[in-house]
Design a protein around this motif. Sequence first.
Motif, PDB file in Angstrom:
ATOM      1  N   ARG A 117      11.025   7.990 -36.954  1.00  0.00           N
ATOM      2  CA  ARG A 117      10.507   8.854 -35.885  1.00  0.00           C
ATOM      3  C   ARG A 117      10.195   8.036 -34.630  1.00  0.00           C
ATOM      4  NH1 ARG A 117       8.472  13.932 -37.410  1.00  0.00           N
ATOM      5  NH2 ARG A 117       6.739  13.783 -35.934  1.00  0.00           N
ATOM      6  N   ALA A 118       9.653   6.829 -34.826  1.00  0.00           N
ATOM      7  CA  ALA A 118       9.339   5.972 -33.679  1.00  0.00           C
ATOM      8  C   ALA A 118      10.622   5.545 -32.963  1.00  0.00           C
ATOM      9  CB  ALA A 118       8.552   4.745 -34.140  1.00  0.00           C
ATOM     10  N   ILE A 119      11.650   5.241 -33.729  1.00  0.00           N
ATOM     11  CA  ILE A 119      12.942   4.849 -33.141  1.00  0.00           C
ATOM     12  C   ILE A 119      13.505   5.988 -32.299  1.00  0.00           C
ATOM     13  CG2 ILE A 119      15.348   4.313 -33.688  1.00  0.00           C
ATOM     14  CD1 ILE A 119      14.276   2.780 -36.155  1.00  0.00           C
ATOM     15  N   VAL A 120      13.437   7.210 -32.821  1.00  0.00           N
ATOM     16  CA  VAL A 120      13.954   8.369 -32.092  1.00  0.00           C
ATOM     17  C   VAL A 120      13.196   8.559 -30.773  1.00  0.00           C
ATOM     18  CG1 VAL A 120      14.247  10.868 -32.135  1.00  0.00           C
ATOM     19  CG2 VAL A 120      14.789   9.522 -34.171  1.00  0.00           C
ATOM     20  N   VAL A 121      11.877   8.413 -30.826  1.00  0.00           N
ATOM     21  CA  VAL A 121      11.056   8.584 -29.623  1.00  0.00           C
ATOM     22  C   VAL A 121      11.443   7.550 -28.558  1.00  0.00           C
ATOM     23  CG1 VAL A 121       8.722   8.370 -28.691  1.00  0.00           C
ATOM     24  CG2 VAL A 121       9.110   9.682 -30.778  1.00  0.00           C
ATOM     25  N   VAL A 122      11.622   6.299 -28.975  1.00  0.00           N
ATOM     26  CA  VAL A 122      11.981   5.245 -28.020  1.00  0.00           C
ATOM     27  C   VAL A 122      13.343   5.519 -27.391  1.00  0.00           C
ATOM     28  CG1 VAL A 122      12.590   2.802 -27.796  1.00  0.00           C
ATOM     29  CG2 VAL A 122      10.544   3.460 -29.055  1.00  0.00           C
ATOM     30  N   ILE A 123      14.321   5.902 -28.205  1.00  0.00           N
ATOM     31  CA  ILE A 123      15.661   6.180 -27.671  1.00  0.00           C
ATOM     32  C   ILE A 123      15.625   7.387 -26.742  1.00  0.00           C
ATOM     33  CG2 ILE A 123      18.020   6.851 -28.279  1.00  0.00           C
ATOM     34  CD1 ILE A 123      17.290   3.918 -28.801  1.00  0.00           C
ATOM     35  N   ALA A 124      14.791   8.372 -27.068  1.00  0.00           N
ATOM     36  CA  ALA A 124      14.640   9.529 -26.179  1.00  0.00           C
ATOM     37  C   ALA A 124      14.094   9.080 -24.822  1.00  0.00           C
ATOM     38  CB  ALA A 124      13.715  10.560 -26.817  1.00  0.00           C
ATOM     39  N   CYS A 180      25.405   6.676 -24.324  1.00  0.00           N
ATOM     40  CA  CYS A 180      25.204   8.127 -24.345  1.00  0.00           C
ATOM     41  C   CYS A 180      25.620   8.721 -25.689  1.00  0.00           C
ATOM     42  CB  CYS A 180      25.981   8.784 -23.208  1.00  0.00           C
ATOM     43  SG  CYS A 180      25.316   8.456 -21.552  1.00  0.00           S
ATOM     44  N   ILE A 181      26.739   8.241 -26.251  1.00  0.00           N
ATOM     45  CA  ILE A 181      27.189   8.720 -27.557  1.00  0.00           C
ATOM     46  C   ILE A 181      26.131   8.434 -28.608  1.00  0.00           C
ATOM     47  CG2 ILE A 181      28.941   8.459 -29.356  1.00  0.00           C
ATOM     48  CD1 ILE A 181      30.883   7.568 -27.128  1.00  0.00           C
ATOM     49  N   PHE A 182      25.649   7.202 -28.631  1.00  0.00           N
ATOM     50  CA  PHE A 182      24.632   6.771 -29.591  1.00  0.00           C
ATOM     51  C   PHE A 182      23.326   7.536 -29.422  1.00  0.00           C
ATOM     52  CE2 PHE A 182      20.904   3.871 -29.342  1.00  0.00           C
ATOM     53  CZ  PHE A 182      20.600   3.783 -30.699  1.00  0.00           C
ATOM     54  N   ALA A 183      22.838   7.595 -28.184  1.00  0.00           N
ATOM     55  CA  ALA A 183      21.551   8.235 -27.932  1.00  0.00           C
ATOM     56  C   ALA A 183      21.588   9.724 -28.242  1.00  0.00           C
ATOM     57  CB  ALA A 183      21.149   8.018 -26.473  1.00  0.00           C
ATOM     58  N   SER A 184      22.675  10.378 -27.904  1.00  0.00           N
ATOM     59  CA  SER A 184      22.800  11.807 -28.181  1.00  0.00           C
ATOM     60  C   SER A 184      22.704  12.087 -29.674  1.00  0.00           C
ATOM     61  CB  SER A 184      24.134  12.319 -27.636  1.00  0.00           C
ATOM     62  OG  SER A 184      24.324  13.680 -27.944  1.00  0.00           O
ATOM     63  N   ALA A 185      23.342  11.246 -30.484  1.00  0.00           N
ATOM     64  CA  ALA A 185      23.302  11.430 -31.937  1.00  0.00           C
ATOM     65  C   ALA A 185      21.900  11.196 -32.489  1.00  0.00           C
ATOM     66  CB  ALA A 185      24.297  10.492 -32.609  1.00  0.00           C
ATOM     67  N   VAL A 186      21.217  10.173 -31.972  1.00  0.00           N
ATOM     68  CA  VAL A 186      19.864   9.863 -32.454  1.00  0.00           C
ATOM     69  C   VAL A 186      18.896  10.988 -32.117  1.00  0.00           C
ATOM     70  CG1 VAL A 186      17.890   8.306 -32.162  1.00  0.00           C
ATOM     71  CG2 VAL A 186      20.195   7.363 -32.374  1.00  0.00           C
ATOM     72  N   VAL A 187      18.925  11.436 -30.878  1.00  0.00           N
ATOM     73  CA  VAL A 187      17.987  12.475 -30.432  1.00  0.00           C
ATOM     74  C   VAL A 187      18.293  13.822 -31.089  1.00  0.00           C
ATOM     75  CG1 VAL A 187      17.138  13.725 -28.400  1.00  0.00           C
ATOM     76  CG2 VAL A 187      17.603  11.276 -28.256  1.00  0.00           C
ATOM     77  N   ALA A 188      19.537  14.028 -31.504  1.00  0.00           N
ATOM     78  CA  ALA A 188      19.936  15.311 -32.086  1.00  0.00           C
ATOM     79  C   ALA A 188      19.500  15.494 -33.538  1.00  0.00           C
ATOM     80  CB  ALA A 188      21.452  15.458 -32.000  1.00  0.00           C
TER      81      ALA A 188
END
Length: 320
Positions: A117-124, A180-188
């Motif tokens: 969850r922390a990783i997702v927040v940082v990437i967001a 963008c490809i990476f971040a979109s997948a993580v946040v999704a």
Amino acid sequence: MTKALERPAFALYLLALATIGFKWLSPLSSFQETAGWTDVLVALAALAWLGERARARSWPRPRLFHLALALWIAAGLLSLTFADAKGTGARNVLLMLELAVLAVLTSEFGSDRRGLRAIVVVIAGVSLVTAALAGLGLALFYAGESTSLIGAYGEQFIESDSYARVTGGFASPALLASFCIFASAVVAREDSPVSPRLTAVIQAALSVVVLLTFSRGAIAFFMAMGIRAAYRRLDARAAARVALVLVAAAVAVLAVLSVGRLHLDPTRPSTISYEVPDPGNRRQAFDTGLDTLADHPLAGKGPGTYVSINRGLPFRAHFT
């Protein structure tokens, strides 16, 4: 973020992720032009993690994942022993090692719910900052100011005052598109701690940014987004069919862009041209790359070496 405060290694790892899109004031620029703060922080996170593991006398159980990474590094070291340019090879093996370390740390820290969850927040957060930098770069471009937030046009695009390829805090438009490809997948992620409304804003921002890179990465970005949408809204069999169609379409478009050269100013449709074969002579790069493979089938010529020729000059062909 409590977990990060409890573990210095995890805090450094999150800081490394947070600086992915920050390319300025690098302490390693004299060693490697594109090296940044993320490289320094990954190393510090790895050292802190080793210290934590040593104090706890607890180490991860070996897995096939670790074996695959070890074999990859071993292949790089083998190639380095036969490299003509030892310095270039050594720097690239070091980069390979960093990527392997980053993969191991991500596997460790993302293996529990709080860490993920922390990783997702940082990437967001990085996604929002990156979108803001891209917007700032574009605004300054139209104001007549030249900044590193804008990248080179490349041979496929006609230079113009009407549009620009954004880089944000990354080294190139293509690298930004990959992020963008990476971040979109993580946040999704369906278990993302980010609110649905903010997730939608981030996805929209990333969609605009990846288009503004004018990079082939945009093809993969929207393909992946379409596949995720299909699996959320359709049954598994129908979603698999949609995924297959999207992958086939993406491969076909990339093939067309590779065989010939699309040359244009996107703001002026009348400038569009398509030449086959590509006058950039990708065929020569492909052929000479295969010749190198035939001459050095086991160890190659060394990590980071230019193994192809294009227009009579050494060239790093994408397929190598």
